[in-house]
Design a protein around this motif. Structure first.
Motif, PDB file in Angstrom:
ATOM      1  N   MET A   1       0.838  -1.186   0.000  1.00 35.66           N
ATOM      2  CA  MET A   1       0.000   0.000   0.000  1.00 35.66           C
ATOM      3  C   MET A   1       0.878   1.242   0.000  1.00 35.66           C
ATOM      4  O   MET A   1       2.007   1.222   0.445  1.00 35.66           O
ATOM      5  N   VAL A   2       0.346   2.319  -0.478  1.00 42.66           N
ATOM      6  CA  VAL A   2       1.060   3.582  -0.572  1.00 42.66           C
ATOM      7  C   VAL A   2       0.766   4.406   0.672  1.00 42.66           C
ATOM      8  O   VAL A   2      -0.375   4.513   1.107  1.00 42.66           O
ATOM      9  N   ASN A   3       1.787   4.971   1.252  1.00 45.68           N
ATOM     10  CA  ASN A   3       1.626   5.876   2.393  1.00 45.68           C
ATOM     11  C   ASN A   3       2.282   7.200   2.028  1.00 45.68           C
ATOM     12  O   ASN A   3       3.503   7.273   1.918  1.00 45.68           O
ATOM     13  N   MET A   4       1.460   8.222   1.800  1.00 48.18           N
ATOM     14  CA  MET A   4       1.985   9.517   1.394  1.00 48.18           C
ATOM     15  C   MET A   4       2.156  10.398   2.612  1.00 48.18           C
ATOM     16  O   MET A   4       1.321  10.395   3.517  1.00 48.18           O
ATOM     17  N   ARG A   5       3.243  11.132   2.646  1.00 50.62           N
ATOM     18  CA  ARG A   5       3.499  12.073   3.728  1.00 50.62           C
ATOM     19  C   ARG A   5       2.708  13.340   3.415  1.00 50.62           C
ATOM     20  O   ARG A   5       3.198  14.273   2.807  1.00 50.62           O
ATOM     21  N   LYS A   6       1.435  13.344   3.815  1.00 54.66           N
ATOM     22  CA  LYS A   6       0.561  14.474   3.512  1.00 54.66           C
ATOM     23  C   LYS A   6       0.753  15.571   4.541  1.00 54.66           C
ATOM     24  O   LYS A   6       0.940  15.318   5.718  1.00 54.66           O
TER      25      LYS A   6
ATOM     26  N   LEU B   1       6.135   3.089   0.677  1.00 57.57           N
ATOM     27  CA  LEU B   1       5.290   1.941   0.382  1.00 57.57           C
ATOM     28  C   LEU B   1       5.253   1.048   1.610  1.00 57.57           C
ATOM     29  O   LEU B   1       6.302   0.707   2.154  1.00 57.57           O
ATOM     30  N   ARG B   2       4.048   0.700   2.049  1.00 63.35           N
ATOM     31  CA  ARG B   2       3.909  -0.223   3.174  1.00 63.35           C
ATOM     32  C   ARG B   2       4.029  -1.641   2.638  1.00 63.35           C
ATOM     33  O   ARG B   2       3.435  -1.976   1.620  1.00 63.35           O
ATOM     34  N   SER B   3       4.775  -2.439   3.321  1.00 64.50           N
ATOM     35  CA  SER B   3       5.011  -3.808   2.879  1.00 64.50           C
ATOM     36  C   SER B   3       3.740  -4.632   2.977  1.00 64.50           C
ATOM     37  O   SER B   3       2.976  -4.530   3.929  1.00 64.50           O
TER      38      SER B   3
ATOM     39  N   CYS C   1      -0.599  15.612  -6.700  1.00 60.37           N
ATOM     40  CA  CYS C   1       0.342  14.521  -6.905  1.00 60.37           C
ATOM     41  C   CYS C   1      -0.395  13.239  -6.543  1.00 60.37           C
ATOM     42  O   CYS C   1      -0.924  13.114  -5.441  1.00 60.37           O
ATOM     43  N   GLU C   2      -0.440  12.294  -7.477  1.00 61.03           N
ATOM     44  CA  GLU C   2      -1.113  11.017  -7.239  1.00 61.03           C
ATOM     45  C   GLU C   2      -0.095   9.896  -7.435  1.00 61.03           C
ATOM     46  O   GLU C   2       0.626   9.872  -8.427  1.00 61.03           O
ATOM     47  N   VAL C   3      -0.032   8.998  -6.463  1.00 60.26           N
ATOM     48  CA  VAL C   3       0.876   7.863  -6.520  1.00 60.26           C
ATOM     49  C   VAL C   3       0.028   6.595  -6.515  1.00 60.26           C
ATOM     50  O   VAL C   3      -0.819   6.412  -5.632  1.00 60.26           O
ATOM     51  N   VAL C   4       0.260   5.722  -7.512  1.00 59.96           N
ATOM     52  CA  VAL C   4      -0.528   4.498  -7.655  1.00 59.96           C
ATOM     53  C   VAL C   4       0.418   3.303  -7.674  1.00 59.96           C
ATOM     54  O   VAL C   4       1.400   3.285  -8.417  1.00 59.96           O
TER      55      VAL C   4
ATOM     56  N   ASN D   1      -3.819   0.341  -5.265  1.00 60.36           N
ATOM     57  CA  ASN D   1      -3.745   1.309  -4.171  1.00 60.36           C
ATOM     58  C   ASN D   1      -3.240   2.652  -4.685  1.00 60.36           C
ATOM     59  O   ASN D   1      -2.332   2.705  -5.502  1.00 60.36           O
ATOM     60  N   ASP D   2      -3.862   3.708  -4.183  1.00 61.02           N
ATOM     61  CA  ASP D   2      -3.389   5.031  -4.579  1.00 61.02           C
ATOM     62  C   ASP D   2      -3.576   6.025  -3.438  1.00 61.02           C
ATOM     63  O   ASP D   2      -4.413   5.829  -2.554  1.00 61.02           O
ATOM     64  N   GLU D   3      -2.747   7.040  -3.464  1.00 63.63           N
ATOM     65  CA  GLU D   3      -2.820   8.167  -2.524  1.00 63.63           C
ATOM     66  C   GLU D   3      -2.594   9.420  -3.332  1.00 63.63           C
ATOM     67  O   GLU D   3      -1.939   9.400  -4.373  1.00 63.63           O
ATOM     68  N   GLN D   4      -3.122  10.520  -2.832  1.00 65.52           N
ATOM     69  CA  GLN D   4      -2.884  11.787  -3.494  1.00 65.52           C
ATOM     70  C   GLN D   4      -2.781  12.908  -2.474  1.00 65.52           C
ATOM     71  O   GLN D   4      -3.277  12.798  -1.361  1.00 65.52           O
TER      72      GLN D   4
END
Length: 187
Positions: free
Chosen positions: A1-6, A28-30, A110-113, A117-120
């Protein structure tokens, strides 16, 4: 899973024609497979503006997409945007935008996929400064460079740089008059 430093970003503010870096950092979370089991993240930067329509959507303009060390920049931003930290660290998706124009002001997403899983995260950008032509009231082209500097000071302004004039021209400013620029050239 993606973990963004928001972060709740205050508007990033920079002057016309300068370069700005908009932050986007993530981890990225393992999922138990270990870090090497991750597929490369897909990064997408988009400029978002306007009121939400009846469909709940805002207008968007793609800026760039990056995946597996390949960065594709959209035509409107070619030659002006990079991901300066990406080639060294694929978890640094911070966007550098150079030659800032007034029209660059707005909200950037900014979107990370990774897989499904995605975060923005979003970063507001405010480009400051404006270029205008000043003409002496009595005669066209009557000001020396020293006079132009003095008049600018009297009007709480400074003489524009060639880069600021170019950025303003790229944004559509079109004026058939010559004037002093900060490098003491007339354009």
């Amino acid at each position: 899973m993606v973990n963004m430093r928001k972060v709740t970003h205050r508007a990033v503010s920079e002057e016309l024609s300068r370069t700005v870096t908009l932050p986007c950092l993530f981890t990225l979370r393992s999922s138990g497979a270990g870090p090497s089991g991750h597929e490369p993240p897909r990064i997408k930067w988009t400029k978002v503006w306007g009121q939400r329509g009846s469909d709940g959507q805002q207008k968007e303009q793609a800026v760039l997409v990056a995946k597996d060390n390949v960065v594709k920049v959209k035509k409107a931003f070619q030659g002006r945007v990079t991901l300066p930290g990406y080639h060294v660290n694929r978890y640094n998706a911070s966007l550098a935008l150079k030659g800032l124009r007034s029209s660059d002001s707005g909200l950037y997403r900014c979107e990370v996929v990774v897989g499904i899983n995605d975060e923005q995260d979003t970063v507001p950008l405010e480009v400051t400064g404006v270029v205008f032509h000043y003409r002496a009231p009595h005669d066209r082209y009557a000001l020396s460079f020293s006079d132009a500097k003095r008049v600018c000071t009297e009007n709480a302004a400074v003489i524009a740089t060639p880069e600021q004039l170019q950025a303003t021209f790229a944004d559509g400013y079109d004026n058939c008059d010559a004037g002093w620029l900060s490098d003491q050239s007339v354009r």
